[in-house]
Every structure is written in C-alpha cells, then in structure tokens.
Design a protein around this motif. Structure first.
Motif, mmCIF file in Angstrom:
data_model
loop_
_atom_site.group_PDB
_atom_site.id
_atom_site.type_symbol
_atom_site.label_atom_id
_atom_site.label_comp_id
_atom_site.label_asym_id
_atom_site.label_seq_id
_atom_site.Cartn_x
_atom_site.Cartn_y
_atom_site.Cartn_z
ATOM 1 N N PRO A 32 0.819 -1.206 0.000
ATOM 2 C CA PRO A 32 0.000 0.000 0.000
ATOM 3 C C PRO A 32 0.857 1.263 0.000
ATOM 4 O O PRO A 32 2.030 1.243 0.390
ATOM 5 C CB PRO A 32 -0.803 -0.119 1.296
ATOM 6 N N VAL A 33 0.240 2.339 -0.432
ATOM 7 C CA VAL A 33 0.871 3.658 -0.396
ATOM 8 C C VAL A 33 0.213 4.467 0.722
ATOM 9 O O VAL A 33 -1.016 4.546 0.800
ATOM 10 C CB VAL A 33 0.712 4.393 -1.741
ATOM 11 N N VAL A 34 1.025 5.037 1.593
ATOM 12 C CA VAL A 34 0.533 5.849 2.710
ATOM 13 C C VAL A 34 0.913 7.299 2.457
ATOM 14 O O VAL A 34 2.093 7.612 2.241
ATOM 15 C CB VAL A 34 1.126 5.370 4.055
ATOM 16 N N LEU A 35 -0.078 8.172 2.476
ATOM 17 C CA LEU A 35 0.136 9.599 2.252
ATOM 18 C C LEU A 35 0.181 10.321 3.596
ATOM 19 O O LEU A 35 -0.717 10.161 4.422
ATOM 20 C CB LEU A 35 -0.995 10.185 1.401
ATOM 21 N N VAL A 36 1.216 11.123 3.814
ATOM 22 C CA VAL A 36 1.388 11.839 5.080
ATOM 23 C C VAL A 36 1.271 13.333 4.812
ATOM 24 O O VAL A 36 2.057 13.905 4.038
ATOM 25 C CB VAL A 36 2.739 11.503 5.730
ATOM 26 N N HIS A 37 0.295 13.941 5.463
ATOM 27 C CA HIS A 37 -0.051 15.342 5.191
ATOM 28 C C HIS A 37 0.977 16.313 5.751
ATOM 29 O O HIS A 37 1.839 15.969 6.553
ATOM 30 C CB HIS A 37 -1.439 15.665 5.739
ATOM 31 N N GLY A 38 0.845 17.562 5.346
ATOM 32 C CA GLY A 38 1.778 18.607 5.736
ATOM 33 C C GLY A 38 1.348 19.386 6.963
ATOM 34 O O GLY A 38 0.533 18.933 7.770
ATOM 35 N N LEU A 39 1.866 20.593 7.080
ATOM 36 C CA LEU A 39 1.766 21.426 8.271
ATOM 37 C C LEU A 39 0.328 21.793 8.618
ATOM 38 O O LEU A 39 -0.360 22.448 7.829
ATOM 39 C CB LEU A 39 2.594 22.696 8.063
ATOM 40 N N VAL B 268 4.395 8.557 0.848
ATOM 41 C CA VAL B 268 4.498 9.823 0.124
ATOM 42 C C VAL B 268 4.184 10.934 1.112
ATOM 43 O O VAL B 268 3.100 10.959 1.705
ATOM 44 C CB VAL B 268 3.517 9.881 -1.063
ATOM 45 N N GLY B 269 5.123 11.847 1.300
ATOM 46 C CA GLY B 269 4.909 12.969 2.207
ATOM 47 C C GLY B 269 4.987 14.280 1.465
ATOM 48 O O GLY B 269 5.706 14.410 0.468
ATOM 49 N N SER C 105 5.721 18.408 2.178
ATOM 50 C CA SER C 105 6.136 19.503 3.047
ATOM 51 C C SER C 105 6.520 19.012 4.449
ATOM 52 O O SER C 105 7.414 18.182 4.590
ATOM 53 C CB SER C 105 5.011 20.552 3.096
ATOM 54 N N PHE C 106 5.832 19.457 5.493
ATOM 55 C CA PHE C 106 6.132 19.021 6.858
ATOM 56 C C PHE C 106 5.967 17.507 7.012
ATOM 57 O O PHE C 106 6.622 16.885 7.848
ATOM 58 C CB PHE C 106 5.226 19.760 7.843
ATOM 59 N N GLY C 107 5.108 16.900 6.200
ATOM 60 C CA GLY C 107 4.966 15.446 6.227
ATOM 61 C C GLY C 107 6.273 14.737 5.909
ATOM 62 O O GLY C 107 6.515 13.622 6.377
ATOM 63 N N CYS C 108 7.147 15.387 5.131
ATOM 64 C CA CYS C 108 8.470 14.807 4.835
ATOM 65 C C CYS C 108 9.333 14.772 6.094
ATOM 66 O O CYS C 108 10.139 13.849 6.274
ATOM 67 C CB CYS C 108 9.168 15.614 3.747
ATOM 68 N N GLN C 109 9.182 15.777 6.972
ATOM 69 C CA GLN C 109 9.932 15.778 8.221
ATOM 70 C C GLN C 109 9.492 14.628 9.110
ATOM 71 O O GLN C 109 10.312 13.956 9.735
ATOM 72 C CB GLN C 109 9.750 17.115 8.936
ATOM 73 N N VAL C 110 8.190 14.397 9.162
ATOM 74 C CA VAL C 110 7.668 13.266 9.940
ATOM 75 C C VAL C 110 8.190 11.958 9.361
ATOM 76 O O VAL C 110 8.647 11.072 10.093
ATOM 77 C CB VAL C 110 6.122 13.281 9.952
ATOM 78 N N LEU C 111 8.149 11.834 8.039
ATOM 79 C CA LEU C 111 8.589 10.592 7.402
ATOM 80 C C LEU C 111 10.085 10.371 7.550
ATOM 81 O O LEU C 111 10.535 9.225 7.669
ATOM 82 C CB LEU C 111 8.209 10.607 5.923
ATOM 83 N N ALA C 112 10.884 11.441 7.528
ATOM 84 C CA ALA C 112 12.322 11.281 7.704
ATOM 85 C C ALA C 112 12.630 10.696 9.078
ATOM 86 O O ALA C 112 13.447 9.764 9.213
ATOM 87 C CB ALA C 112 13.024 12.623 7.517
#
Length: 296
Positions: free
Chosen positions: A69-76, A140-141, A143-150
C-alpha cells in the motif's frame, strides 16, 4: 468623533462575532463529503495506542499485481483532507491510505493545547500502521509530512519500502517563521485557482491556533537535512520548478544527502502538488512506486 468611535466599535464587535461563528462552523465540517465517496474514498477510525485516529482509504480494483500500500502523510497543520486528490489519482494502481496525525483533522488529542513532537508524530504513525495491520508500505509525504517521514524512516526502517518526499521542509536557507510565511504566501498566489486554502481553513480551525503555532515552530526547529543521510530506503525527492517554499536548489541538495536518493522535477509545479497538480504528480511517481516490493 464620539459617534465615529461608537460606530467603529460596533463594526469591530460584529466582525469578531462573525469570525467566531465562521470558525465554529469550520470546526464542525464533516470529515467526508459526497464528492469523496463518489471518488471511491472512504473514511474510518482506528485506535492506535492512546490515539483515536481517522484515516482515508482508496482501494485499487484493477487486475494488477498486489503491491504494497501507499501511505500519504499530510503537511503542516492540515490533514488527509487535502491528500484526497492524490489518493484518487494513485488508486488506479495502489491501495492508498491517508491518516490524520494526532491533533489534526479528525484525530483529536485529549487536551486542546497539546501538540505532539516530531518523534511523537512518527511514533503515532507507526502505531496507526500496526492498528491497521500494515507491516510495510510505501510512503508519500508533502512539506512538513516529509519531516515526519524522515524521522519515521530512520527509527522504523523495517516498515519502509520506499519514500517519496515532495517539497521537503524546511529549506536550510529559510529556517525562520517569517521567511516560511512569506514563501507560503507567494506559493498561494502561484497556485491559484487550485490552492488548497479552503481545505486548509477547515483544518486550521480543527487543530486550533495554539497547536498550529506550536507545529510551525517545530517545522523550523527540526532540520530534516540532519536525518536524510540516515535513511536507508530508496527515496525520490520531488520538487516543482515554481515552488518558492522548497526550491529546486534545496531539493537537489536533499536528494544528494540521501543514501539512495534521486531528484525529480515537475515543470511548473508548486508546493502542494498533491492538491494543485495531483494527476501530474501521480503520473510522475508511479514508476518509482511500482518498483517497490509486491504486497501480500
């Protein structure tokens, strides 16, 4: 003069009352609407450790190999609400999940002023995966979701097959709230008429101003560039050529910092490709996602 001051006071009071009522209406906005369901997107709640978390899911019904599955992580401050366009675009090939992280959207926290740290948000994402029975996924993140994913990818590498980091924040050359606010304002102008401002107003009202400000401070104080070199999974950094928040130069630098990273640019793209240009974004990243492991 006195009459003028009285009239001005009345206008201010009326404006304040109107804004308060509008804010309350936004907070009461339903999680899902008819448009969501027409697009084949459903919503559900799950108990993830101490958090009751809401998530959206779009199932793939195509006759294709069953992929992870693909999980999308939202931003700020926003929620999975503004990930719906991308979920719809990706569901042609994948099962897509999009959670509201605790404190945002429909995933409440016990106390109104609580704001989870970046590590706590990543932990909550892991708890949510376990509660949904997902052991490994592609992420897939934005903006801020990329920080959470990192942070998540560094501490839970076994759960990550691959990552798409779209417009990761913050650019090290703009690590302050005033600079971020200015760049975000410019981006909003560039994204018209496809800006996610309407969805954003709903999510800011649901999160509350205190939590919104606390999360904004977290964005500029948690440097994602320090975590990128520790990510072992294959990662694709996606940047729009007209994104003022996460510009191309920073995107190229972020890709170089990753162990297995590469850069992809989308011509004319802005900061929230998941909302402003979901079909182009999905088309661009689908080959990378299809190279992931086959699901079970």
């Amino acid at each position: 003069m006195l009459i003028f001051l009285i009239c001005l006071s009345c206008v201010c009071v009326v404006a304040l009352v109107w804004m308060t009522l509008a804010w309350r209406r936004l907070k009461q906005t339903a999680a899902m609407d008819r448009g969501s369901r027409r697009r084949g997107i459903e919503g559900a709640f799950v108990q993830a450790g101490p958090y009751r978390m809401f998530y959206r899911v779009a199932r793939c019904h195509a006759h294709a190999p069953r992929r992870l599955p693909v999980v999308l992580v939202h931003g700020l401050v926003v929620s999975s609400r503004y990930m719906e366009p991308l979920a719809y675009a990706l569901k042609r090939d994948f099962d897509v999940f999009a959670p509201d992280l605790p404190g945002f959207g429909e995933s409440p926290l016990a106390r109104r002023r609580d704001a989870l740290s970046l590590a706590q948000l990543a932990d909550a994402l892991h708890l949510w995966l376990n509660a949904c029975g997902v052991k490994r996924a592609m992420f897939v993140g934005n903006s801020f979701g990329c920080q959470v994913l990192a942070d998540f990818a560094v501490r839970y590498p076994q759960a990550v097959d691959r990552l798409v980091l779209q417009a990761p924040t913050p650019d090290p050359r703009a690590r302050s709230l005033p600079r971020q606010a200015w760049r975000d304002w410019i981006n909003g102008l560039r994204e018209r008429p496809h800006t996610p401002a309407k969805a954003g107003r709903i999510d800011y009202a649901k999160a509350g101003l205190w939590r919104a400000f606390a999360t904004m401070r977290m964005l500029v104080r948690e440097p994602v560039d320090e975590r990128l070199p520790r990510i072992a999974a294959p990662a694709l950094v996606v940047v729009g050529t007209r994104d003022p928040v996460a510009p191309l130069g920073w995107g190229a630098e972020a890709a170089r910092k990753l162990q297995h990273g590469r850069l992809m640019t989308i011509e004319g793209g802005t900061h929230t490709l998941n909302y402003a240009a979901p079909n182009a974004f999905a088309f661009a990243i689908t080959p990378f996602l299809k190279a992931g492991a086959v699901g079970v």
